[in-house]
Design an enzyme around this catalytic site. Structure first.
Site, PDB file in Angstrom:
ATOM      1  N   ASP A  12       0.861  -1.171   0.000  1.00 42.05           N
ATOM      2  CA  ASP A  12       0.000   0.000   0.000  1.00 42.05           C
ATOM      3  C   ASP A  12       0.907   1.233   0.000  1.00 42.05           C
ATOM      4  O   ASP A  12       2.121   1.127   0.250  1.00 42.05           O
ATOM      5  CB  ASP A  12      -0.888  -0.038   1.250  1.00 42.05           C
ATOM      6  N   ASP A  14      -0.311   5.080   1.006  1.00 37.78           N
ATOM      7  CA  ASP A  14      -0.625   6.070   2.036  1.00 37.78           C
ATOM      8  C   ASP A  14      -0.723   5.405   3.409  1.00 37.78           C
ATOM      9  O   ASP A  14      -1.552   4.519   3.618  1.00 37.78           O
ATOM     10  CB  ASP A  14      -1.930   6.791   1.700  1.00 37.78           C
ATOM     11  N   ASP A 170      -1.391  -0.769   6.189  1.00 34.92           N
ATOM     12  CA  ASP A 170      -1.496  -0.131   7.504  1.00 34.92           C
ATOM     13  C   ASP A 170      -2.928   0.073   7.960  1.00 34.92           C
ATOM     14  O   ASP A 170      -3.167   0.322   9.148  1.00 34.92           O
ATOM     15  CB  ASP A 170      -0.811   1.235   7.484  1.00 34.92           C
TER      16      ASP A 170
END
Length: 217
Positions: A12, A14, A170
């Site tokens: 990922d 961001d 995250d």
């Protein structure tokens, strides 16, 4: 878990490679303030790691037309173009870990909800542009995270089965997306200690120092 035994790592962006959510939240607020729409903080928090389509439908209602949704998403993206270079920060250790994996022969991909131009800008900032074998933007797809489609599309571009790769995320929507695509999932960061992550993750680590212990070249 020796990460170098996998053929690819899908990251990922961001919150995983760069801190950028403050810029995205500010961009959303600017556009919605112009519309006179007040959005609770809990709603912004709930859409971390997810695309703009679902966010706009949530805050403006199911009767929002596709044309207006696209227009507003473009306005938010334009605000983000201004704010991201000012506010986006590399996550400590992220670029180093990606480089170590690449040097060990693991292919690197990025699967993000961000528009493609923002992905490229972040990778340039990190110095990782030449390390990336595939990029998938949820903004280009009919369904974004937590739907598995973004990760399935990443695997398609890589020409790999889910068992050949792992994902690094995250945020819970991304973790759910990667798990549903059949990938092993490593959750990273402070939030991944929350109980909601547990059913979808193989491993949870607080930072890249812990992540690096699994890179055994």
């Amino acid at each position: 878990m020796n990460l170098t035994l996998y053929r690819a790592a899908i990251f990922d962006l961001d919150g995983t490679l760069v801190h950028s959510e403050p810029a995205w939240e500010a961009a959303k607020r600017r556009v919605l303030d112009r519309l006179g729409v007040d959005v609770p903080q809990a709603t912004y928090d709930a859409f971390v790691g997810r695309g703009l389509r679902g966010f706009l439908t949530e805050v403006l209602g199911p009767d929002l037309t596709d044309a207006l949704r696209t227009e507003l998403a473009n306005e938010i993206g334009a605000e983000a173009d201004i704010l991201l270079p000012l506010l986006r920060q590399p996550i400590p250790g992220a670029a180093s870990s990606v480089n170590r994996l690449a040097e060990a022969g693991v292919r690197i991909a990025v699967c993000s909800s961000s528009p493609r131009r923002h992905i490229h800008a972040a990778l340039y900032q990190l110095g990782l542009g030449d390390r990336i074998a595939a990029i998938v933007s949820g903004a280009d797809l009919p369904r974004g995270k937590p739907d598995p489609l973004p990760y399935l599309e990443t695997l398609r571009l890589l020409g790999l089965d889910p068992s050949d790769a792992f994902a690094v995320e995250d945020a819970l929507p991304g973790v759910i997306s990667a798990h549903a695509a059949g990938l092993k999932v490593i959750a990273i960061g402070r939030e991944c200690g929350n109980p909601g992550f547990a059913p979808y993750c193989s491993i949870r680590v607080p930072d890249y120092a812990s992540f690096d212990q699994m890179i055994q070249s």
